[in-house]
Design a protein around this motif. Structure first.
Motif, PDB file in Angstrom:
ATOM      1  N   ALA A  53      86.029  19.926  48.057  1.00 51.50           N
ATOM      2  CA  ALA A  53      86.774  20.767  47.115  1.00 51.50           C
ATOM      3  C   ALA A  53      86.024  20.899  45.797  1.00 51.50           C
ATOM      4  N   LYS A  54      86.133  22.057  45.204  1.00 47.75           N
ATOM      5  CA  LYS A  54      85.549  22.303  43.896  1.00 47.75           C
ATOM      6  C   LYS A  54      86.684  22.652  42.939  1.00 47.75           C
ATOM      7  N   VAL A  55      86.642  22.062  41.744  1.00 45.82           N
ATOM      8  CA  VAL A  55      87.709  22.231  40.770  1.00 45.82           C
ATOM      9  C   VAL A  55      87.103  22.688  39.451  1.00 45.82           C
ATOM     10  N   GLY A  56      87.749  23.650  38.819  1.00 42.73           N
ATOM     11  CA  GLY A  56      87.339  24.084  37.489  1.00 42.73           C
ATOM     12  C   GLY A  56      88.466  23.826  36.503  1.00 42.73           C
ATOM     13  N   PHE A  64      91.242  19.207  14.515  1.00 44.67           N
ATOM     14  CA  PHE A  64      92.132  18.427  13.666  1.00 44.67           C
ATOM     15  C   PHE A  64      91.762  18.673  12.208  1.00 44.67           C
ATOM     16  N   PRO A  65      92.651  18.364  11.280  1.00 47.60           N
ATOM     17  CA  PRO A  65      92.362  18.647   9.871  1.00 47.60           C
ATOM     18  C   PRO A  65      91.096  17.977   9.335  1.00 47.60           C
ATOM     19  N   ASP A  66      90.685  16.862   9.931  1.00 48.95           N
ATOM     20  CA  ASP A  66      89.530  16.143   9.403  1.00 48.95           C
ATOM     21  C   ASP A  66      88.432  15.901  10.433  1.00 48.95           C
ATOM     22  N   MET A  67      88.578  16.437  11.648  1.00 46.34           N
ATOM     23  CA  MET A  67      87.570  16.193  12.683  1.00 46.34           C
ATOM     24  C   MET A  67      87.730  17.171  13.833  1.00 46.34           C
ATOM     25  N   THR A  68      86.701  17.241  14.655  1.00 44.56           N
ATOM     26  CA  THR A  68      86.771  18.002  15.895  1.00 44.56           C
ATOM     27  C   THR A  68      86.492  17.051  17.054  1.00 44.56           C
ATOM     28  N   LEU A  69      86.941  17.425  18.238  1.00 47.61           N
ATOM     29  CA  LEU A  69      86.709  16.625  19.438  1.00 47.61           C
ATOM     30  C   LEU A  69      86.064  17.487  20.508  1.00 47.61           C
ATOM     31  N   ASP A  70      85.050  16.941  21.162  1.00 42.62           N
ATOM     32  CA  ASP A  70      84.451  17.603  22.315  1.00 42.62           C
ATOM     33  C   ASP A  70      85.290  17.247  23.536  1.00 42.62           C
ATOM     34  N   VAL A  71      86.375  17.943  23.703  1.00 42.51           N
ATOM     35  CA  VAL A  71      87.337  17.653  24.762  1.00 42.51           C
ATOM     36  C   VAL A  71      86.688  17.779  26.129  1.00 42.51           C
ATOM     37  N   ASP A  72      85.798  18.754  26.300  1.00 41.04           N
ATOM     38  CA  ASP A  72      85.156  18.944  27.604  1.00 41.04           C
ATOM     39  C   ASP A  72      84.361  17.712  28.023  1.00 41.04           C
ATOM     40  N   ASN A  73      83.620  17.123  27.099  1.00 40.06           N
ATOM     41  CA  ASN A  73      82.840  15.929  27.439  1.00 40.06           C
ATOM     42  C   ASN A  73      83.741  14.749  27.798  1.00 40.06           C
ATOM     43  N   MET A  80      84.800  11.910  36.143  1.00 43.31           N
ATOM     44  CA  MET A  80      83.779  11.133  36.853  1.00 43.31           C
ATOM     45  C   MET A  80      84.250   9.703  37.108  1.00 43.31           C
ATOM     46  N   ASN A  81      84.937   9.105  36.145  1.00 44.04           N
ATOM     47  CA  ASN A  81      85.454   7.745  36.325  1.00 44.04           C
ATOM     48  C   ASN A  81      86.504   7.686  37.432  1.00 44.04           C
ATOM     49  N   ILE A  82      87.219   8.779  37.635  1.00 40.10           N
ATOM     50  CA  ILE A  82      88.246   8.836  38.681  1.00 40.10           C
ATOM     51  C   ILE A  82      87.612   9.031  40.053  1.00 40.10           C
ATOM     52  N   GLY A  83      86.423   9.640  40.097  1.00 38.99           N
ATOM     53  CA  GLY A  83      85.747   9.826  41.377  1.00 38.99           C
ATOM     54  C   GLY A  83      85.215  11.207  41.650  1.00 38.99           C
ATOM     55  N   PHE A  84      85.436  12.147  40.744  1.00 39.53           N
ATOM     56  CA  PHE A  84      84.840  13.471  40.902  1.00 39.53           C
ATOM     57  C   PHE A  84      83.358  13.417  40.556  1.00 39.53           C
ATOM     58  N   ARG A  85      82.597  14.350  41.100  1.00 39.54           N
ATOM     59  CA  ARG A  85      81.187  14.513  40.717  1.00 39.54           C
ATOM     60  C   ARG A  85      81.103  15.707  39.775  1.00 39.54           C
ATOM     61  N   LEU A  86      80.471  15.508  38.635  1.00 38.43           N
ATOM     62  CA  LEU A  86      80.330  16.579  37.653  1.00 38.43           C
ATOM     63  C   LEU A  86      79.257  17.556  38.116  1.00 38.43           C
ATOM     64  N   GLU A  87      79.655  18.812  38.246  1.00 43.12           N
ATOM     65  CA  GLU A  87      78.715  19.876  38.608  1.00 43.12           C
ATOM     66  C   GLU A  87      78.127  20.519  37.360  1.00 43.12           C
ATOM     67  N   GLY A  88      78.894  20.520  36.283  1.00 43.68           N
ATOM     68  CA  GLY A  88      78.399  21.086  35.038  1.00 43.68           C
ATOM     69  C   GLY A  88      79.522  21.381  34.069  1.00 43.68           C
ATOM     70  N   ILE A  89      79.138  21.535  32.815  1.00 43.11           N
ATOM     71  CA  ILE A  89      80.051  21.989  31.771  1.00 43.11           C
ATOM     72  C   ILE A  89      79.479  23.304  31.271  1.00 43.11           C
ATOM     73  N   ILE A 113      84.864  22.993  32.901  1.00 39.09           N
ATOM     74  CA  ILE A 113      84.313  21.772  33.486  1.00 39.09           C
ATOM     75  C   ILE A 113      84.371  21.972  34.993  1.00 39.09           C
ATOM     76  N   ALA A 114      83.219  21.941  35.646  1.00 45.16           N
ATOM     77  CA  ALA A 114      83.158  22.115  37.099  1.00 45.16           C
ATOM     78  C   ALA A 114      82.892  20.765  37.734  1.00 45.16           C
ATOM     79  N   VAL A 115      83.800  20.363  38.621  1.00 45.83           N
ATOM     80  CA  VAL A 115      83.647  19.092  39.337  1.00 45.83           C
ATOM     81  C   VAL A 115      83.858  19.335  40.830  1.00 45.83           C
ATOM     82  N   SER A 116      83.372  18.403  41.631  1.00 51.18           N
ATOM     83  CA  SER A 116      83.601  18.494  43.067  1.00 51.18           C
ATOM     84  C   SER A 116      84.068  17.153  43.596  1.00 51.18           C
ATOM     85  N   TYR A 117      84.782  17.214  44.710  1.00 49.88           N
ATOM     86  CA  TYR A 117      85.339  16.026  45.348  1.00 49.88           C
ATOM     87  C   TYR A 117      84.444  15.685  46.521  1.00 49.88           C
TER      88      TYR A 117
END
Length: 120
Positions: A53-56, A64-73, A80-89, A113-117
């Motif tokens: 399976a491929k998931v996007g 945020f008022p004082d910072m930004t977050l790279d949510v995708d990363n 990846m920690n759960i078990g998906f393989r990262l295909e790319g961002i 975010i593209a991942v595969s199972y």
């Protein structure tokens, strides 16, 4: 949208009870709740996916008022920690995060975010 809420009423929207998570303790409380919820979502996606399976996941950066977050990363790391393989961002666009419509806080991006199972 949530900046003026007292921290005592911030909670996870999926989970029953808010629990501490060392992984994200440096993040604002609302971001901690968001990533806890998204971790549960990605765990469920992993549970129901079949081999190959491929998931996007389409996501915007955190502003945020004082910072930004790279949510995708961060979400890619969770997946990846759960078990998906990262295909790319894949970055769709970059934009400025501003405070009061005038002060630039930093840049955020909208990404896929593209991942595969790959497990049996």
């Amino acid at each position: 949208m949530f900046f003026d809420l007292p921290e005592t009423i911030l909670k996870s929207y999926i989970g029953e009870k808010e629990e501490g998570d060392v992984e994200w303790e440096e993040l604002p409380p609302i971001a901690q709740s968001y990533f806890r919820d998204m971790k549960k979502v990605i765990e469920e996606m992993h549970r129901v996916c079949k081999k190959g399976a491929k998931v996007g996941i389409v996501i915007g950066g955190g502003c945020f008022p004082d910072m930004t977050l790279d949510v995708d990363n961060l979400l890619a790391e969770i997946a990846m920690n759960i078990g998906f393989r990262l295909e790319g961002i894949y970055v769709a666009r970059n934009m400025w995060c501003t405070k009061h419509m005038t002060v630039k806080v930093g840049q955020v991006r909208e990404s896929v975010i593209a991942v595969s199972y790959t497990h049996l």
